[in-house]
Enzyme design. Structure first.
Site, PDB file in Angstrom:
ATOM      1  N   ARG A   1      37.492 -25.750 -38.479  1.00  2.00           N
ATOM      2  CA  ARG A   1      36.216 -25.863 -37.782  1.00  2.00           C
ATOM      3  C   ARG A   1      35.620 -27.245 -38.001  1.00  2.00           C
ATOM      4  O   ARG A   1      35.448 -27.688 -39.138  1.00  2.00           O
ATOM      5  CB  ARG A   1      35.240 -24.791 -38.284  1.00  2.00           C
ATOM      6  CG  ARG A   1      33.906 -24.813 -37.552  1.00  2.00           C
ATOM      7  CD  ARG A   1      33.084 -23.584 -37.846  1.00  2.00           C
ATOM      8  NE  ARG A   1      32.818 -23.409 -39.260  1.00  2.00           N
ATOM      9  CZ  ARG A   1      32.041 -22.454 -39.755  1.00  2.00           C
ATOM     10  NH1 ARG A   1      31.491 -21.591 -38.938  1.00  2.00           N
ATOM     11  NH2 ARG A   1      31.845 -22.348 -41.051  1.00  2.00           N
TER      12      ARG A   1
ATOM     13  N   ASP B   1      32.389 -19.727 -48.331  1.00  2.36           N
ATOM     14  CA  ASP B   1      33.587 -20.147 -47.606  1.00  2.36           C
ATOM     15  C   ASP B   1      34.795 -19.412 -48.181  1.00  2.36           C
ATOM     16  O   ASP B   1      35.196 -19.657 -49.323  1.00  2.36           O
ATOM     17  CB  ASP B   1      33.771 -21.663 -47.738  1.00  2.36           C
ATOM     18  CG  ASP B   1      34.912 -22.182 -46.866  1.00  2.36           C
ATOM     19  OD1 ASP B   1      36.070 -21.759 -47.082  1.00  2.36           O
ATOM     20  OD2 ASP B   1      34.647 -23.016 -45.988  1.00  2.36           O
TER      21      ASP B   1
ATOM     22  N   THR C   1      30.463 -30.069 -34.770  1.00  2.91           N
ATOM     23  CA  THR C   1      30.329 -29.305 -33.520  1.00  2.91           C
ATOM     24  C   THR C   1      30.457 -27.801 -33.727  1.00  2.91           C
ATOM     25  O   THR C   1      30.099 -27.018 -32.841  1.00  2.91           O
ATOM     26  CB  THR C   1      31.404 -29.738 -32.511  1.00  2.91           C
ATOM     27  OG1 THR C   1      32.700 -29.361 -33.017  1.00  2.91           O
ATOM     28  CG2 THR C   1      31.366 -31.236 -32.278  1.00  2.91           C
TER      29      THR C   1
ATOM     30  N   ASP D   1      37.797 -21.637 -49.383  1.00  7.00           N
ATOM     31  CA  ASP D   1      37.527 -22.333 -50.650  1.00  7.00           C
ATOM     32  C   ASP D   1      37.600 -21.370 -51.820  1.00  7.00           C
ATOM     33  O   ASP D   1      38.113 -21.705 -52.898  1.00  7.00           O
ATOM     34  CB  ASP D   1      36.154 -23.002 -50.607  1.00  7.00           C
ATOM     35  CG  ASP D   1      36.159 -24.289 -49.795  1.00  7.00           C
ATOM     36  OD1 ASP D   1      37.238 -24.846 -49.579  1.00  7.00           O
ATOM     37  OD2 ASP D   1      35.069 -24.730 -49.382  1.00  7.00           O
TER      38      ASP D   1
END
Length: 210
Positions: free
Chosen positions: A105, A201, A109, A204
């Protein structure tokens, strides 16, 4: 939620999800929990596999028993976080093939960028389950399924652990033929596109790259 979205409210899944959300859960335990939850969700996602009757010789006699009727499965994790779900689902369906789609990602944006795609050559003969722990904006899931559809699989399902309402809406509108299986649909996305309350996340936390 609509009829294409299935939320797994089984107590074992919800119990494990609590520890998955906890910010104090370390990478080793987090990986194990992702695998275990994926295993349990996969159990439900494969509930509609057709069966056929076969004759089996038991130690006592001949019995009419049941086996899965020739359906071939493929799991396609979205890299990299989807890799954390692969071991869990393969424990249930060890004969399944595994493809990979690499999307990341763009943090400016929030749009997915494709960098890798490798799918089984016999995908038209298989039912596909796409794996990604998080369904946030839905961009990666929508794009991954679009890529997979080019190979004309028999069917596609999407499996995640936590979804945002925005992601569910985007996915089901873009691909109304795809069923979604998850453990929870959370409140919303924040301004950075992360699920709230979520779990941070997932990539992560799985790979210890915080």
């Amino acid at each position: 939620m609509n009829g294409k979205v299935f939320i797994m409210d089984h107590p074992l899944i919800q119990h494990k999800l609590t520890f998955l959300r906890d910010k104090n859960t370390g990478s080793m335990e987090f990986r194990a929990l992702v695998s275990e939850i994926a295993n349990l969700i996969c159990y439900e996602a494969t509930r509609d596999l057709p069966l056929e009757e076969v004759q089996t010789e038991t130690p006592m006699t001949t019995a009419t028993t049941k086996m899965i009727a020739g359906r071939k499965l493929a799991f396609v994790p979205i890299l990299r976080a989807g890799l954390g779900m692969v071991d869990g689902v393969l424990k249930l369906v060890p004969a399944a093939k595994v493809g990979h789609i690499g999307l990341y990602r763009d943090h400016e944006t929030l749009q997915p960028v494709e960098y890798y795609s490798k799918l089984p050559s016999d995908l038209p003969e298989r039912d596909v389950i796409v794996l990604d722990p998080m369904l946030a904006t839905g961009g990666s899931a929508v794009d991954a399924i679009t890529i997979i559809k080019r190979s004309n699989p028999k069917s596609i399902k999407f499996m995640c652990i936590i979804a945002a309402p925005e992601g569910v809406k985007a996915l089901t509108e873009a691909h109304p033929d795809v069923q979604v299986y998850c453990a929870a649909v959370d409140e919303c996305l924040n301004e950075k596109g992360y699920i709230l309350p979520g779990l941070g996340d997932a990539g992560d936390r799985i790979f210890g790259t915080l």
